[in-house]
Design a protein around this motif. Structure first.
Motif, PDB file in Angstrom:
ATOM      1  N   GLN A 155       0.826  -1.203   0.000  1.00 35.83           N
ATOM      2  CA  GLN A 155       0.000   0.000   0.000  1.00 35.83           C
ATOM      3  C   GLN A 155       0.864   1.259   0.000  1.00 35.83           C
ATOM      4  O   GLN A 155       0.562   2.214  -0.738  1.00 35.83           O
ATOM      5  CB  GLN A 155      -0.890   0.002   1.243  1.00 35.83           C
ATOM      6  CG  GLN A 155      -1.986  -1.043   1.217  1.00 35.83           C
ATOM      7  CD  GLN A 155      -2.587  -1.211   2.593  1.00 35.83           C
ATOM      8  OE1 GLN A 155      -2.854  -2.307   3.047  1.00 35.83           O
ATOM      9  NE2 GLN A 155      -2.817  -0.115   3.283  1.00 35.83           N
ATOM     10  N   TRP A 184      -4.361   5.420   1.485  1.00 41.01           N
ATOM     11  CA  TRP A 184      -5.091   4.146   1.506  1.00 41.01           C
ATOM     12  C   TRP A 184      -6.381   4.362   2.267  1.00 41.01           C
ATOM     13  O   TRP A 184      -6.554   5.321   3.006  1.00 41.01           O
ATOM     14  CB  TRP A 184      -4.257   3.029   2.100  1.00 41.01           C
ATOM     15  CG  TRP A 184      -3.552   3.386   3.374  1.00 41.01           C
ATOM     16  CD1 TRP A 184      -4.141   3.782   4.545  1.00 41.01           C
ATOM     17  CD2 TRP A 184      -2.156   3.408   3.593  1.00 41.01           C
ATOM     18  NE1 TRP A 184      -3.183   4.024   5.486  1.00 41.01           N
ATOM     19  CE2 TRP A 184      -1.950   3.805   4.941  1.00 41.01           C
ATOM     20  CE3 TRP A 184      -1.038   3.101   2.806  1.00 41.01           C
ATOM     21  CZ2 TRP A 184      -0.688   3.911   5.508  1.00 41.01           C
ATOM     22  CZ3 TRP A 184       0.209   3.220   3.382  1.00 41.01           C
ATOM     23  CH2 TRP A 184       0.387   3.619   4.703  1.00 41.01           C
ATOM     24  N   GLY A 211      -2.845  -6.061   0.580  1.00 40.65           N
ATOM     25  CA  GLY A 211      -3.124  -4.650   0.826  1.00 40.65           C
ATOM     26  C   GLY A 211      -4.584  -4.290   0.651  1.00 40.65           C
ATOM     27  O   GLY A 211      -5.282  -4.869  -0.187  1.00 40.65           O
ATOM     28  N   VAL A 262      -6.101   1.407  -2.349  1.00 35.14           N
ATOM     29  CA  VAL A 262      -5.496   2.739  -2.362  1.00 35.14           C
ATOM     30  C   VAL A 262      -6.460   3.673  -3.078  1.00 35.14           C
ATOM     31  O   VAL A 262      -7.249   3.238  -3.920  1.00 35.14           O
ATOM     32  CB  VAL A 262      -4.118   2.739  -3.061  1.00 35.14           C
ATOM     33  CG1 VAL A 262      -3.111   1.965  -2.240  1.00 35.14           C
ATOM     34  CG2 VAL A 262      -4.207   2.153  -4.462  1.00 35.14           C
TER      35      VAL A 262
END
Length: 394
Positions: free
Chosen positions: A49, A72, A266, A269
């Motif tokens: 991220q 993020w 992750g 974003v």
């Protein structure tokens, strides 16, 4: 470009990266941990991220010569913390992250979908977000009840700093957590060795599992929260500062990196909201045409922080989980207050917003679907019924 570089942009860019990372990584850790991610997977996701955020900020800022800040989805991570482990475990969550990324891409490329997201009533979107954040915002209180000697220094530090230097409040509370760990918790003898060994995280590929449950319970609410609380406000903040970037390209770019980052753990974003205002302000540079350097610097800062994410996680993982949750909750109090205020501001939609908030905050699920989704549906039904009855009365 080099002629546009300035010391003020350098300092603001470094501050933006530091504040953005420190203020939210605890929430990201909590969200991924709640979904069943292991420590290496959390380190991998956080590194992905940070690097994705940095790359997007650099590329878009150079491309458009505008201070396009990236981040993020902190509210999305709070959503994950509220949902918890779903059927299929973390691989199913990774599949949901990928689906969310596809939806974000479509919202950028397919205009009707983007218009549909923007058409979600703001009171309901804010009420859902407030309901999601409530449980985490209660963590500081629970931390004090758990151990006042450990929890109070963190909370009091935040209270003192936020009253004067708001942007430094969460970093200060994290600093208090570090001091509490060093002086108040019995750390393992080889703690520094563990931190040093983990400082450079490796990327851990997680094979995604796609399920209907994951799509409905995680992907759709995560997509709505990311768009409503990050992407759309991020564009709005740029417009307030007289920048007009093409939203479709920005959304599509974040969607692509959401898919790539999701495959290594992750969360999505997206466009930055709070830190976007920092880089787009006069503090970055008096000349609006030269402020893009602040986001370029912040991009390199995010990349650097991502490369040492493993050590950060290894250190804070030595703390009792409730203390980390307390720092995360303190960092979300302002977001909770803003969302609650926006949700209940209009008397005509107050009941619908209240229903959305209560169903979401309950944490209950129905038919395997999280409360966030049903909260939005329940509030929408109430809003439609209220409007129908009022029109019929006329």
């Amino acid at each position: 470009m080099l002629k546009d570089f300035s010391v003020s942009a350098l300092m603001m860019g470094l501050l933006t990266a530091f504040v953005g990372f420190i203020s939210s990584f605890a929430v990201i850790m909590q969200g991924l941990q709640a979904m069943g991610a292991t420590a290496p997977q959390i380190a991998s996701g956080l590194a992905a991220q940070s690097i994705s955020t940095g790359v997007l900020a650099i590329v878009f800022s150079v491309w458009f010569r505008m201070p396009v800040s990236m981040a993020w989805t902190t509210p999305g991570a709070a959503l994950l913390a509220g949902i918890g482990v779903i059927e299929g475990g973390f691989p199913a969550a990774v599949g949901a992250f990928a689906v969310c990324g596809v939806l974000i891409i479509l919202s950028g490329l397919f205009r009707p979908l983007g218009r549909a997201i923007r058409a979600i009533p703001a009171p309901l979107a804010n009420a859902m977000l407030a309901g999601i954040l409530l449980s985490l915002c209660l963590a500081p209180i629970k931390a004090v009840a758990f151990n006042a000697a450990l929890g109070l220094p963190i909370v009091l530090t935040w209270m003192v700093v936020v009253s004067r230097w708001r942007l430094w409040a969460v970093p200060a509370s994290l600093g208090a957590l570090i001091l509490v760990l060093v002086f108040g918790v019995d750390l393992p003898p080889d703690a520094m060795g563990q931190i040093g060994a983990a400082i450079h995280p490796g990327f851990t590929f997680i094979e995604p599992v796609f399920t209907l449950h994951g799509a409905i319970s995680v992907a759709i609410p995560l997509f709505i929260v990311t768009m409503a609380s990050q992407n759309i406000p991020g564009i709005a903040i740029l417009k307030v500062h007289n920048y007009e970037p093409p939203p479709g390209v920005l959304f599509a770019g974040t969607g692509i990196f959401t898919i790539l980052g999701g495959l290594v753990g992750g969360v999505p974003v997206n466009m930055a909201a709070i830190t976007a205002a920092m880089c787009a302000s006069e503090d970055a540079h008096p000349d609006p045409a030269k402020r893009y350097w602040a986001t370029i610097v912040s991009g390199f800062g995010y990349i650097a922080l991502g490369l040492v994410a493993g050590g950060t996680i290894a250190f804070v993982s030595l703390a009792p989980p409730i203390l980390l949750q307390a720092v995360a909750g303190l960092g979300l109090i302002n977001a909770f207050a803003s969302s609650a205020f926006a949700a209940y501001r209009d008397p005509e939609t107050r009941e619908a917003a209240a229903i959305t908030f209560l169903v979401t905050a309950s944490g209950l699920s129905f038919a395997g679907v999280s409360g966030a989704f049903w909260g939005l549906i329940a509030g929408g039904v109430m809003m439609a019924l209220t409007r129908f009855m009022r029109s019929a009365k006329k």
